[in-house]
Structure formats: structure tokens, C-alpha cells
Design a protein around this motif. Structure first.
Motif, PDB file in Angstrom:
ATOM      1  N   TYR B 209     -12.584  -1.356 -10.949  1.00  0.00           N
ATOM      2  CA  TYR B 209     -12.402  -1.374  -9.495  1.00  0.00           C
ATOM      3  C   TYR B 209     -12.280   0.068  -9.018  1.00  0.00           C
ATOM      4  CZ  TYR B 209     -11.093  -6.156 -10.780  1.00  0.00           C
ATOM      5  OH  TYR B 209     -11.071  -7.417 -11.299  1.00  0.00           O
ATOM      6  N   THR B 210     -13.378   0.639  -8.554  1.00  0.00           N
ATOM      7  CA  THR B 210     -13.312   2.049  -8.146  1.00  0.00           C
ATOM      8  C   THR B 210     -13.005   2.203  -6.661  1.00  0.00           C
ATOM      9  OG1 THR B 210     -15.691   2.139  -7.853  1.00  0.00           O
ATOM     10  CG2 THR B 210     -14.830   2.823  -9.990  1.00  0.00           C
ATOM     11  N   GLY B 211     -12.928   1.083  -5.932  1.00  0.00           N
ATOM     12  CA  GLY B 211     -12.465   1.140  -4.548  1.00  0.00           C
ATOM     13  C   GLY B 211     -10.945   1.047  -4.524  1.00  0.00           C
ATOM     14  N   ALA B 212     -10.379   1.062  -3.331  1.00  0.00           N
ATOM     15  CA  ALA B 212      -8.925   1.088  -3.225  1.00  0.00           C
ATOM     16  C   ALA B 212      -8.325  -0.301  -3.385  1.00  0.00           C
ATOM     17  CB  ALA B 212      -8.510   1.658  -1.877  1.00  0.00           C
ATOM     18  N   ALA B 213      -7.191  -0.368  -4.083  1.00  0.00           N
ATOM     19  CA  ALA B 213      -6.343  -1.552  -4.066  1.00  0.00           C
ATOM     20  C   ALA B 213      -5.438  -1.414  -2.836  1.00  0.00           C
ATOM     21  CB  ALA B 213      -5.537  -1.614  -5.349  1.00  0.00           C
ATOM     22  N   PRO B 214      -4.727  -2.489  -2.435  1.00  0.00           N
ATOM     23  CA  PRO B 214      -3.923  -2.383  -1.204  1.00  0.00           C
ATOM     24  C   PRO B 214      -2.938  -1.211  -1.213  1.00  0.00           C
ATOM     25  CG  PRO B 214      -4.060  -4.670  -1.867  1.00  0.00           C
ATOM     26  CD  PRO B 214      -4.732  -3.877  -2.949  1.00  0.00           C
ATOM     27  N   ASN B 215      -2.370  -0.915  -2.388  1.00  0.00           N
ATOM     28  CA  ASN B 215      -1.397   0.180  -2.385  1.00  0.00           C
ATOM     29  C   ASN B 215      -2.074   1.537  -2.269  1.00  0.00           C
ATOM     30  OD1 ASN B 215      -2.399   0.149  -5.099  1.00  0.00           O
ATOM     31  ND2 ASN B 215      -0.681   1.454  -5.640  1.00  0.00           N
ATOM     32  N   GLN B 216      -3.401   1.567  -2.284  1.00  0.00           N
ATOM     33  CA  GLN B 216      -4.106   2.839  -2.120  1.00  0.00           C
ATOM     34  C   GLN B 216      -4.726   2.965  -0.736  1.00  0.00           C
ATOM     35  OE1 GLN B 216      -6.528   2.081  -5.602  1.00  0.00           O
ATOM     36  NE2 GLN B 216      -5.804   4.008  -6.467  1.00  0.00           N
ATOM     37  N   GLN B 217      -4.445   2.003   0.129  1.00  0.00           N
ATOM     38  CA  GLN B 217      -4.984   2.114   1.481  1.00  0.00           C
ATOM     39  C   GLN B 217      -3.992   1.555   2.488  1.00  0.00           C
ATOM     40  OE1 GLN B 217      -8.298  -0.353   2.595  1.00  0.00           O
ATOM     41  NE2 GLN B 217      -9.123   1.208   3.957  1.00  0.00           N
ATOM     42  N   ALA B 218      -3.680   0.277   2.371  1.00  0.00           N
ATOM     43  CA  ALA B 218      -2.875  -0.374   3.400  1.00  0.00           C
ATOM     44  C   ALA B 218      -1.451   0.170   3.436  1.00  0.00           C
ATOM     45  CB  ALA B 218      -2.864  -1.882   3.158  1.00  0.00           C
ATOM     46  N   ILE B 219      -0.800   0.241   2.278  1.00  0.00           N
ATOM     47  CA  ILE B 219       0.598   0.655   2.263  1.00  0.00           C
ATOM     48  C   ILE B 219       0.766   2.110   2.747  1.00  0.00           C
ATOM     49  CG2 ILE B 219       2.615   0.990   0.753  1.00  0.00           C
ATOM     50  CD1 ILE B 219       2.157  -1.923   1.039  1.00  0.00           C
ATOM     51  N   PRO B 220      -0.015   3.070   2.225  1.00  0.00           N
ATOM     52  CA  PRO B 220       0.138   4.429   2.754  1.00  0.00           C
ATOM     53  C   PRO B 220      -0.159   4.514   4.252  1.00  0.00           C
ATOM     54  CG  PRO B 220      -1.124   4.464   0.728  1.00  0.00           C
ATOM     55  CD  PRO B 220      -0.951   3.036   1.097  1.00  0.00           C
ATOM     56  N   ALA B 221      -1.116   3.705   4.710  1.00  0.00           N
ATOM     57  CA  ALA B 221      -1.464   3.749   6.131  1.00  0.00           C
ATOM     58  C   ALA B 221      -0.278   3.304   6.984  1.00  0.00           C
ATOM     59  CB  ALA B 221      -2.666   2.847   6.395  1.00  0.00           C
ATOM     60  N   VAL B 222       0.406   2.265   6.547  1.00  0.00           N
ATOM     61  CA  VAL B 222       1.561   1.779   7.302  1.00  0.00           C
ATOM     62  C   VAL B 222       2.705   2.786   7.201  1.00  0.00           C
ATOM     63  CG1 VAL B 222       3.309  -0.025   7.349  1.00  0.00           C
ATOM     64  CG2 VAL B 222       0.917  -0.629   7.197  1.00  0.00           C
ATOM     65  N   ASP B 223       2.840   3.391   6.028  1.00  0.00           N
ATOM     66  CA  ASP B 223       3.851   4.447   5.885  1.00  0.00           C
ATOM     67  C   ASP B 223       3.632   5.543   6.916  1.00  0.00           C
ATOM     68  OD1 ASP B 223       5.408   3.457   3.889  1.00  0.00           O
ATOM     69  OD2 ASP B 223       4.264   4.371   2.261  1.00  0.00           O
ATOM     70  N   TYR B 224       2.353   5.885   7.105  1.00  0.00           N
ATOM     71  CA  TYR B 224       2.040   6.931   8.071  1.00  0.00           C
ATOM     72  C   TYR B 224       2.446   6.506   9.479  1.00  0.00           C
ATOM     73  CZ  TYR B 224      -0.639  10.044  11.075  1.00  0.00           C
ATOM     74  OH  TYR B 224      -0.992  10.932  12.052  1.00  0.00           O
ATOM     75  N   LEU B 225       2.141   5.251   9.842  1.00  0.00           N
ATOM     76  CA  LEU B 225       2.493   4.780  11.185  1.00  0.00           C
ATOM     77  C   LEU B 225       4.008   4.781  11.380  1.00  0.00           C
ATOM     78  CD1 LEU B 225       0.006   1.812  11.624  1.00  0.00           C
ATOM     79  CD2 LEU B 225      -0.040   4.000  12.818  1.00  0.00           C
ATOM     80  N   LEU B 226       4.748   4.498  10.301  1.00  0.00           N
ATOM     81  CA  LEU B 226       6.209   4.478  10.406  1.00  0.00           C
ATOM     82  C   LEU B 226       6.784   5.886  10.522  1.00  0.00           C
ATOM     83  CD1 LEU B 226       6.914   1.816   7.641  1.00  0.00           C
ATOM     84  CD2 LEU B 226       7.600   1.571  10.019  1.00  0.00           C
ATOM     85  N   SER B 227       6.055   6.868  10.009  1.00  0.00           N
ATOM     86  CA  SER B 227       6.591   8.231   9.961  1.00  0.00           C
ATOM     87  C   SER B 227       6.569   8.880  11.344  1.00  0.00           C
ATOM     88  CB  SER B 227       5.761   9.073   9.000  1.00  0.00           C
ATOM     89  OG  SER B 227       4.523   9.384   9.606  1.00  0.00           O
ATOM     90  N   ALA B 228       7.318   9.968  11.459  1.00  0.00           N
ATOM     91  CA  ALA B 228       7.369  10.664  12.743  1.00  0.00           C
ATOM     92  C   ALA B 228       5.992  11.188  13.131  1.00  0.00           C
ATOM     93  CB  ALA B 228       8.367  11.812  12.663  1.00  0.00           C
ATOM     94  N   ASP B 229       5.247  11.692  12.138  1.00  0.00           N
ATOM     95  CA  ASP B 229       3.902  12.223  12.403  1.00  0.00           C
ATOM     96  C   ASP B 229       3.004  11.159  13.020  1.00  0.00           C
ATOM     97  OD1 ASP B 229       3.931  14.814  11.810  1.00  0.00           O
ATOM     98  OD2 ASP B 229       3.147  14.627   9.759  1.00  0.00           O
ATOM     99  N   GLY B 230       3.145   9.952  12.502  1.00  0.00           N
ATOM    100  CA  GLY B 230       2.267   8.870  12.964  1.00  0.00           C
ATOM    101  C   GLY B 230       2.784   8.201  14.218  1.00  0.00           C
ATOM    102  N   GLY B 231       3.875   8.695  14.796  1.00  0.00           N
ATOM    103  CA  GLY B 231       4.379   8.144  16.050  1.00  0.00           C
ATOM    104  C   GLY B 231       5.633   7.305  15.881  1.00  0.00           C
ATOM    105  N   GLY B 232       6.052   7.070  14.633  1.00  0.00           N
ATOM    106  CA  GLY B 232       7.291   6.314  14.395  1.00  0.00           C
ATOM    107  C   GLY B 232       7.253   4.921  14.975  1.00  0.00           C
ATOM    108  N   ALA B 233       6.210   4.167  14.632  1.00  0.00           N
ATOM    109  CA  ALA B 233       6.069   2.827  15.211  1.00  0.00           C
ATOM    110  C   ALA B 233       7.187   1.910  14.721  1.00  0.00           C
ATOM    111  CB  ALA B 233       4.710   2.238  14.840  1.00  0.00           C
ATOM    112  N   LYS B 234       7.642   1.035  15.627  1.00  0.00           N
ATOM    113  CA  LYS B 234       8.715   0.091  15.294  1.00  0.00           C
ATOM    114  C   LYS B 234       8.242  -1.349  15.466  1.00  0.00           C
ATOM    115  CE  LYS B 234      12.309   3.018  14.919  1.00  0.00           C
ATOM    116  NZ  LYS B 234      11.389   4.125  14.548  1.00  0.00           N
ATOM    117  N   ARG B 235       7.039  -1.488  15.980  1.00  0.00           N
ATOM    118  CA  ARG B 235       6.517  -2.812  16.282  1.00  0.00           C
ATOM    119  C   ARG B 235       5.076  -2.838  15.807  1.00  0.00           C
ATOM    120  NH1 ARG B 235       8.780  -6.509  20.113  1.00  0.00           N
ATOM    121  NH2 ARG B 235       7.097  -7.420  21.285  1.00  0.00           N
TER     122      ARG B 235
END
Lengths: 532, 500
Positions: B209-235
Motif C-alpha cells: 500500500y504505497t498510498g496513505a492510510a488514514p493516519n497518514q492523511q486524515a488524522i494529521p489533517a484534523v490535527d492541523y485544523l485543531l491547531s492554532a495555525d489551522g484556526g483552532g476549530a472547535k466544531r
């Protein structure tokens, strides 16, 4: 030891002016690559004001601001060359040694707020109004002094209202300077009067905010409940608009089929592909206009309407003469042949223009939306509704008021009788099919504004089109109209309740049940002609 | 998963109803119900059409070697000859060619995405042959066309493995096509390189599997949205097309977000049918969801075709990325090519590769691609890089063991390293996934992405999600002594099934 001290001192003496300069100069932050530093710097620039603030911020948001790769030089790229961002004087940086200052959403937000802050004082009336609206939407407590200052200066009533709303929203936001209960409750009342989603957002937040007095929170709760009630009422209107607009798209897609299938009885599986070709014609027209007269680019869509009609109409006549006329009265063969044709057309377009989507640009006069009370009317949808009604009206006129329309009706009602009366039935068949195809092309123009333009476009509409025509009653244009609007409004009324997927299923189940009971659709044709 | 991860089950809904694939994977009963309902009126005729179409092979053309390919190969051969004459160092490959299979749809709904990957593999084969082939022998690509038809994928896979005796296969895009070929690869012990990000929860010995598994795309992406840089989303609004990839991904994300302290009321989940073109209601729902007094972000697993109308509606209703950012997992350079991106500036996408990333390797790759396709505007994308990594890893493994024997190559793969195009290294893990860097890009007005965030180092791919109760104890490890795709670390036992 001594030399070390001396060296240290020397370093310090160099370092000091540099740090001092960075502190003095808000622009220096822009030369970093860290987004949060850039954002802070942007807010600082706006706070300080100054004549260079607005040009620099504009350049930043237009990607025209460049920082030197070494040092803290900052340059704006202009049409004629470069200028120093800090002074506005002409400059000649080495293009190899500068890099664009990049933005992310955080910086973009800061820039928008900063621009609003500056424009609130210096802008034109329209800009000020826009700035006040933005400050209202953002309700950032840091902007409170700017809002107060602007409130003190303006006499414009509508600007004042907007600023008061902005002030109220800001006061209720966590982090705002503490205010007394009276002011807070006043602010809640102001926002309640303003209404809308933005006010709802602020008030919802206020219901749980620790910084506010309990009475204020209670007020906010009541206000949210009340705004929700009014939003729900407007929501019905909004759903109706969505439904009518979906209905218009269905109507446009089905109208051509109502002619070819409804009137002529040809099961044309390539109908969707004719729409697709209409959409590609729109794209080609747009490209042609853009390359010949870029200034007229935004009106290319108007030019695309006749172009698509003619291209698809001609293609339709070709299909009728080359294929369908040999298959009259053999529905299954027609179905298979046109199905094959649809695959061929798809592949031709795929080979010519590639399998990927092509970008049809939405002209500025069709972008965005406006508010009508609590309704939000999107311009492209409104235009499609008007367009659908116009096409329907035009088609009615052709069928009812022209000799072609008369001949069409005569031929479809009784071919032999019509032929005996001297009507050239073959010619009428070709023209009828051409008309239906041309209308499919028109639908393609409209759809290009809301959907993908790709070789697969037609497949998304063909089933819906048949559904509309059959549901409405084959051979009856009014039935098509009624069916399209019923399906559109019904679908959009169900969607918020049961979700998009189940909504569609439910609609289809209902339609199937209806057709079970009324096989001829909502408005069946009656009379002797039908029986044969 | 991306564009056109398309009809997990059936293609676009219209296509589904028109074509009505009859055999269907059991996960897809819902969709087929819907499709057959839709077909209500025309079902019998449609099925007739479909069966005739299948019988006459309207959509299935599978020349092993098309004329165009032949032209390319003769071109490659003549270039090789020329360089040979000039006394260049690369030896001309000799001997019996090594065959590799290319199993990507060249017609039907998936053609839009998969054709690109076929071209990419053919380009790499040509480059490899110019460099002297593999083991001194030339590579020969056997291209088949499974025509976006899932059962046909299995048939073509069998043909590649049993008749053409290929050394490895590069192919599949949709998860359902992968699931359909999986039993074939396991039965005939083939090697499949799967280059597309997917929902995880699978770990086969015969697949890399040379494409991304969920922890290589979805989880980091949500981490970014939660972070201050990504706007600190709460919803969070999780919006997706109704099929297995969005549903699995959203299930993982929901559990993950709850673990991060996001309340149930602050998560909205919405599914739409394939090819949804009317987004008015959903966008207005997002708008009112966004007025909940907290920073709101949208996580989109919307299937490629439906994305254009979705973004058009966002623009029409005036939602900009600074109000409510949309993080997409299925929107890449190729999807943006069909959109006017001005109203979309700042909207986000999470990938392991972006064309805009400025590294010498990426520049060289893009140049090769433009030269090969003779189209200087042709975009590159994430699955292409994954194909590139997979291809080069396979070449390395074959060179290492000096043979194309499937078992030897599979065992040699684990631990191999290949430089990414965007920097960093991809390493094959015991679970047959690889390490990948994760990038968050913002859409620019020129249709490219600007990377605004990246993981500090490569993230190792996890086959089984720790955020799903049934699989949280599972790992995949195909090295000895475990040699198991779904090993339960608590029970210390292999659950036995060959794959997930």
C-alpha cells in the motif's frame, strides 16, 4: 578573556540596532517565513496606520509583496517594475534574490481585518460599509477602539447601524473589555434586532460565556431561541427557493427530451450527451471570446446560448437524418442505437478535450448572492430559473404560434394525415429532433454554471430527465413543468429532514408508486390520437 | 478516494443506474438498492443494454500492446540504441523481457484518474529501460483495461498473473476494485502495488500500500485544523459521499475528535449520493452549523466528481476559507484543473505530495512527465508519486534478490527505502505500508497548492485504526515470526483471515 569581552561587546553593539529596528518597524515581521509572525506584523501595521500600510497590505493579499532572501528588504512588484514597500520609492532588487511573502488563512484573516480597520477611516463610503460588515462578522475584541473611533466620526445612518452591531457583537465576545450588565443587555438587544446567522453565532457563544452577567446570558438564550424561530420560518422560504431552482435545472434538462421523447416518441439516450456538448460549446465560446476580446469575457455566456443551440440543434438534425429516421417505430433498437451513440459522443469529447473537467468560468455578474429578507438568493441559481422560464416560454411560442410548431403537432398526432395535407413529414421530423437537441444544448449552457463540465456530464442528467418527462405525462410540456417543480421542491423539502441520500430514495419511491397508479403521469394526453 | 474513487460500488449514480452492475460487493447493498430504485422504470431495458454491452465488449478493449505503446517502445528502443552508439554508460537491456502488469481502468468512469497512472507507469518503464532495465533485462508493461468494472478487475488480474505471468502488478484505484482483485492475488500469490490513499483496515501479504492510510492523511489533517495555525476549530462538519471510504474515515475521525474533547453536538456528519450536483441545502446547513459560536471547519471526503458543484455552491453562498475552511481528502491538482479557483483560495487539502513542492527530484519528475506526455500543462498528483515509489521499491527488491520470484521479492521488500519526490524517505514497513510525509496545502488562485504545514518527519502507515474498537489491538506484520496481516497484540494471536 579581554578579547572575548570585546568581541561580545562588539557583537552586542551590532545586534542592538538591529533588534531595535525590528521593534520599530512593523514591516519587518513580513520578511519572515513564519505565518504567525506575519499575521502579528499585519495587525501591527494596521494599528500604526501610516500612508504605506494599505498599499503594503493590498500587495500582500495580491501576492505582489516580495521579501529579500537576505536582510529585511521588502518590495512591491508593480506593472512597471519594483518599488520599496516601506517608502514607495522605485527600487531595483535582484529578482533572483527576492521571494514572495506567502499567506495562509491565518494571515489572510489578519489582512482582511487590518484592511477593514484602515478602510473604516480612509475608505470610500462603500468600502467603509464593507469594512464595518467585516468587523461585525469577525467581532474581534482588538478592533473595539477602531470601531469606537469610527462611530464617533460617522454620520451615515446605515454605517452607524452596522458599526453599532459590530460593537455589540464585539462586546459580547470572550476577551472583550469587561462591561456593566446594562451595556451587555443593550448589546444583546442590538444583536437580537440585527438577527441573522452572524448574530446567532455571537449570541450562542454568549449563552455560555463566563464573562457575562447571568441576566445577560438569559437574554442571549431567549434571543437565540427567537432568532432560531424566525430562521426556521425563513428556512421554509429558502427551501422553496432551492426546490424551485433544482426544479428549473430539471426542467431545462427535461424540456428537450419532452420534445424528442414526449412529442416524437424517440427514446433518445444520447440526450444527456447533447447537454454535455452544449456545455463544451459554452467552454469553447468562452475561450474564443477570451482570446479575441478579453474585455467581453464576462458576456461570453450570452454568446454561448445561441452557439450551443445551433451546435446541438445541427447535431440533432444530423443524428435524426443519419440514424433515428431508420428506426422509427422500433423503440428498442432506437434505445440501443442512441445508447451506443451516447458512448461514441462521450469518447469523442474525451479524445478531443481530455478526460478531465474543463473550467467554465462563472462571470462576475452571476457570482455571489443577495439577501431578500431572511432569504439568500444566489445569482447563478436565480439566472437559471429565469433562463428556464424563458426557454419554456420560447418553446411554447414555437409550438403554438409558428407554422413549424403547427406542422410538428400535426405530424406527431397523425403522420399520414399530415403527409396527405402536404406537410413534408421527414423535414418536420428532422427539425423537431433538432429543436429538442438544441434545447438540450441550452440546458448544457446552464448546467456548466453549477456542475462539472466533463465527458460524463450527460450521464448525471439522463435518468432524471426521463423521470421528469414520464412523471409529468409524456407529450405534455405543462406536465414536464409541473413534474420538474414537484420533484425539485419535494426533493429539497425532504432533504433537510431525512438527508440527501434517503431524500432521493424517498422521492423515487413516491414517483414509482404514483406511476403505478397513474401510468400516464400527472397530465396525460387525452383523446383519440393517444389511443393509437 | 480521490476524484473518482468513484463509485466505490457503481460509478456515478446516473452511471450506476444506467449500467447497473449486477455483481456487487456486499458492502454496497445500500447503493445498489438506491440504484435499482432509480432504475425503476428503465431497469429491464438498461440491463439488456448492459448485458449486450458486456457481451459485445463495447467498453472493454484490452490490447496487450496498443499501437501507441508500440510506438513508445520503439522510440525507447531507438533512443537506447542511439545512446549505445554514442558509447553512453547505460547498457542496453538484453534477454527475455520482465513483464509487469498495469491494471488501471482506461475507459468508463474511472478512466479520468486511472489513465494518468497507466501513463506514469509506462513512463517509468521507459526510463528504467533507458537506465539498463532490471537485472540487465528489459521491462515490458502489459496494459489491460478493466474498464471501471469491478468484477472485470478480478478477471484481468487473473489474466495478468496466470497467462501473462507478470512479475508484479501496478493498479487499482477504488477500494472496491482492490477488494475485488485481492482474492486473486492471494490465490495466485501475485504482487500488487496499490498507489491510492484508502480507508485502511486491510493488510494483505500480496499487496503493498504505497498510498496513505488514514493516519497518514486524515488524522494529521484534523490535527492541523485543531491547531492554532489551522484556526483552532472547535466544531466539525464531516461531509462525504455515501460509500465505504468516507464512512470508514468519518467513523475513525469521529472517535478521534471525541478523544480530543469535541462534544457530539459539535460534530455534524452528512452523506450525499454519488455525483451530487445540487449542494444548496447542504451548504446552507453548513452555514447555520457554522453559526454555533465556535470556529467551525469542514472535513470533506466528497468524491471528486461532486466536488466542483460543491465548491461552486460554497462560492455562490459566499463562504470563504477564512470563515469556514474546508479540508478535502479527495481534491488534488487534477480536480482543480476543472475549476475556477479564485473563490476557493485558502481551502485546504491534505496529501503526501503536491506538485508545487519545490525539490530537485520533483522538478525532474515533472519535467520527465511533461516530456513524456508532450503536454507542458499536464499536472502531477499524489497517486502518481505513490506509483513512482512503488515502482522503484519493486525494482530495488528485484535487484536485491536477483530474481523476480514473488515470495523472495515480497520478503525482500520490507525495510527497503526510496527517496520521496518531495524530500524524506519512504520505507517499507512490516505491515506492507510505507512511511510518508503529510502536507497540508492551501488552494491558490493558479490552481496549485501552497504547502502551509507538514509533519516534522515521515509518518509510518498503520493498517488498522486504533480509533475503531474492533481493530484497536490489531497490527499487521509480515516478517517472521508473526507473519500475519491481523495480529491481535492483546490475545497474542493471528486472527487468521488472510486479509481484513
Amino acid at each position: 578573556m579581554k578579547t572575548f569581552l570585546a568581541a561580545a561587546l562588539l557583537c552586542l553593539s551590532f545586534a542592538l540596532p538591529v533588534t531595535a529596528r525590528a521593534d520599530e518597524d512593523a514591516f519587518s515581521g513580513l520578511t519572515t517565513t513564519q505565518f504567525n509572525v506575519i499575521a502579528t506584523s499585519v495587525s501591527q501595521i494596521a494599528q500604526e496606520g501610516g500612508p504605506r500600510a494599505l498599499p503594503v497590505l493590498r500587495a500582500l493579499s495580491d501576492h505582489k509583496l516580495f521579501a529579500a532572501k537576505e536582510g529585511d528588504g521588502l518590495f512591491i512588484q508593480t506593472d512597471s517594475g519594483w518599488q520599496d514597500a516601506r517608502t514607495g520609492a522605485a527600487a531595483t532588487p535582484d529578482p533572483e534574490m527576492v521571494r514572495p511573502v506567502r499567506l495562509n488563512n491565518h494571515v489572510r484573516q489578519a489582512v482582511a481585518a487590518a484592511e477593514a480597520q484602515l478602510q473604516l477611516i480612509a475608505g470610500t463610503p462603500a468600502e467603509r460599509q464593507a469594512a464595518a460588515t467585516l468587523l461585525y462578522q469577525r467581532h474581534d475584541p482588538a478592533m473595539l477602539p477602531a470601531i469606537d473611533a469610527a462611530l464617533g466620526k460617522t454620520d451615515d445612518a446605515s454605517l452607524k447601524t452596522m458599526l453599532q452591531d459590530a460593537r455589540a457583537a464585539t462586546l459580547l465576545t470572550p476577551g472583550a473589555p469587561p462591561s456593566d450588565e446594562q451595556t451587555q443587555r443593550q448589546a444583546v438587544a442590538t444583536l437580537y434586532a440585527a438577527g441573522g446567522l452572524d448574530a446567532r453565532g455571537v449570541l450562542t457563544q454568549a449563552t455560555t460565556s463566563e464573562a457575562l452577567a447571568p441576566a445577560t446570558r438569559k437574554d442571549a438564550q431567549d434571543a437565540v431561541a427567537s432568532i432560531d424561530r424566525s430562521l426556521r420560518l425563513w428556512g421554509f422560504g429558502q427551501d422553496a427557493f432551492y426546490g424551485l431552482s433544482l426544479g428549473s435545472v430539471l426542467l431545462l434538462a427535461a424540456m428537450g427530451l419532452a420534445i424528442t421523447f414526449g412529442v416524437m416518441g424517440v427514446i433518445n439516450m444520447a440526450h444527456g450527451e447533447l447537454m454535455m456538448i452544449g456545455a463544451y460549446t459554452t467552454w469553447l465560446t468562452q475561450r474564443a471570446v477570451m482570446s479575441v476580446a478579453p474585455s467581453l469575457g464576462s458576456f461570453s455566456l450570452i454568446l454561448a446560448v445561441p452557439a450551443a443551440f445551433l451546435v446541438c440543434g445541427a447535431l440533432g438534425i444530423l443524428i435524426e437524418r443519419g440514424l433515428i429516421r431508420f428506426l422509427y417505430g422500433r423503440p428498442l433498437e432506437t434505445l440501443l442505437a442512441t445508447w451506443g451513440l451516447s458512448l461514441i459522443l462521450q469518447q469523442v469529447i474525451r479524445s478531443l478535450f481530455g478526460p478531465t473537467n474543463v473550467a467554465v468560468i462563472t462571470p462576475s455578474w452571476l457570482s455571489g448572492s443577495f439577501h431578500l429578507g431572511g432569504l439568500e438568493i444566489t445569482l447563478n441559481r436565480l439566472a437559471i430559473m429565469i433562463f428556464a422560464i424563458a426557454v419554456m416560454g420560447g418553446l411554447m411560442l414555437v409550438l403554438r404560434r409558428t407554422s413549424l410548431g403547427l406542422e410538428m403537432r400535426a405530424v406527431t398526432q397523425n403522420r399520414r394525415m399530415a403527409a396527405l395535407m402536404g406537410i413534408h413529414t421527414a423535414r418536420v421530423d428532422a427539425l423537431t429532433f433538432g429543436l429538442g437537441s438544441g434545447i438540450a444544448g441550452l440546458a448544457g449552457v446552464a448546467v456548466s454554471q453549477i456542475d462539472n463540465v466533463s465527458p460524463n456530464l450527460g450521464q448525471n442528467y439522463i435518468i432524471d430527465s426521463f423521470l421528469v418527462v414520464v412523471f409529468g405525462g409524456v407529450g405534455n410540456l405543462w406536465g414536464t413543468l409541473a413534474a420538474a417543480m414537484t420533484l425539485g421542491v419535494g426533493g429539497k423539502a425532504l432533504e433537510p429532514i431525512v438527508g440527501a441520500v434517503s431524500g432521493k430514495i424517498l422521492i423515487l419511491v413516491l414517483v414509482i408508486l404514483y406511476i403505478q397508479r397513474h401510468p400516464r403521469g400527472m397530465f396525460p394526453l387525452r383523446g383519440r390520437g393517444v389511443e393509437s | 478516494m480521490r476524484s473518482d474513487r468513484m463509485a466505490e460500488c457503481l460509478g456515478t449514480p446516473a452511471d450506476a443506474s444506467v449500467s447497473g452492475y449486477l455483481r456487487i460487493n456486499d458492502r454496497c447493498t445500500f447503493v445498489i438498492n438506491y440504484a435499482s430504485l432509480r432504475m425503476g422504470i428503465f431497469a429491464p431495458t438498461m440491463m439488456l443494454v448492459k448485458s449486450i454491452q458486456l457481451r459485445t465488449g463495447v467498453m472493454t478493449m484490452s490490447p496487450r500492446f496498443s499501437r501507441r505503446d508500440f510506438a513508445k517502445f520503439s522510440l525507447a528502443a531507438s533512443t537506447a540504441m542511439l545512446t549505445g552508439l554514442k558509447g553512453a554508460s547505460a547498457a542496453t537491456p538484453k534477454g527475455e523481457p520482465i513483464r509487469i502488469g498495469v491494471l488501471h481502468s482506461l475507459s468508463g468512469t474511472m478512466a479520468i484518474s486511472e489513465t494518468t497512472l497507466k501513463d506514469a507507469i509506462l513512463m517509468m518503464v521507459e526510463l528504467q529501460n533507458r537506465k539498463g532495465g532490471v537485472l540487465g533485462r528489459p521491462l515490458e508493461a502489459v496494459v489491460v483495461d478493466p474498464a471501471s468494472n469491478w468484477p472485470l478487475f478480478a478477471e484481468k488480474a487473473r489474466q495478468l498473473l496466470a497467462v501473462d505471468k507478470v512479475a508484479s502488478v501496478f493498479g487499482c484505484w477504488t477500494s472496491v476494485s482492490r477488494k475485488s482483485v485481492l482474492p486473486v492475488f492471494e490465490e495466485l500469490n501475485g504482487i500488487l502495488f496499490y498507489p491510492v490513499q484508502y480507508e485502511g483496515q486491510e493488510c494483505s501479504r500480496n499487496v503493498f500500500y504505497t498510498g496513505a492510510a488514514p493516519n497518514q492523511q486524515a488524522i494529521p489533517a484534523v490535527d492541523y485544523l485543531l491547531s492554532a495555525d489551522g484556526g483552532g476549530a472547535k466544531r466539525f462538519a464531516l461531509v462525504g459521499t455515501d460509500y465505504v471510504y468516507p464512512r470508514t474515515t468519518n467513523q475513525i475521525l469521529q472517535n478521534y475528535l471525541k478523544g480530543k474533547g469535541i462534544a457530539d453536538a459539535d460534530i455534524m456528519v452528512n452523506y450525499t449520493p454519488f455525483g451530487q450536483s445540487d449542494w444548496q441545502t447542504i451548504v446552507s446547513q453548513l452555514k447555520s452549523f457554522g453559526s454555533g459560536g465556535k470556529k467551525t471547519a469542514v472535513v470533506s471526503t466528497i468524491n471528486g466528481d461532486a466536488n466542483v458543484p460543491f465548491y461552486k455552491e460554497l462560492a455562490a453562498q459566499g463562504i470563504s476559507a477564512t470563515d469556514i475552511p474546508v479540508m478535502a481528502f479527495s481534491v488534488g491538482e487534477e480536480e482543480l484543473a476543472g475549476m475556477d479557483t479564485k473563490p476557493l483560495v485558502g481551502q485546504l487539502a491534505a496529501w503526501n505530495y503536491f506538485e508545487s513542492i519545490d525539490t530537485p527530484a520533483n522538478k525532474a519528475f515533472i519535467k520527465e512527465w511533461h516530456d513524456y506526455t508532450k503536454n507542458p500543462k499536464r499536472t502531477t498528483n499524489d497517486p502518481m508519486e505513490a506509483s513512482y515509489i512503488g515502482f522503484n521499491l519493486w525494482v530495488q527488491a528485484v535487484e536485491k534478490v536477483g530474481s523476480t520470484d514473488h515470495d523472495k521479492v515480497i520478503d525482500a521488500m520490507v525495510g527497503l527505502k526510496q527517496a520521496n519526490l518531495t524530500g524524506g524517505t519512504a520505507q517499507v514497513l512490516p505491515n506492507h505500508h510505507i512511511t510518508k510525509p503529510v502536507y497540508i496545502g492551501e488552494i491558490q488562485d493558479d490552481g496549485q497548492f501552497n504547502v502551509v504545514w507538514q509533519t516534522p518527519k515521515e509518518v509510518p502507515g498503520m493498517a488498522w485504526s486504533p480509533y475503531v474498537a474492533e481493530t484497536k489491538n490489531l497490527i499487521g506484520d509480515w516478517t517472521k515470526p508473526i507473519s500475519c496481516g491481523n495480529y491481535d497484540t492483546v490475545k497474542k494471536a493471528c486472527l487468521g483471515a488472510k486479509h481484513g
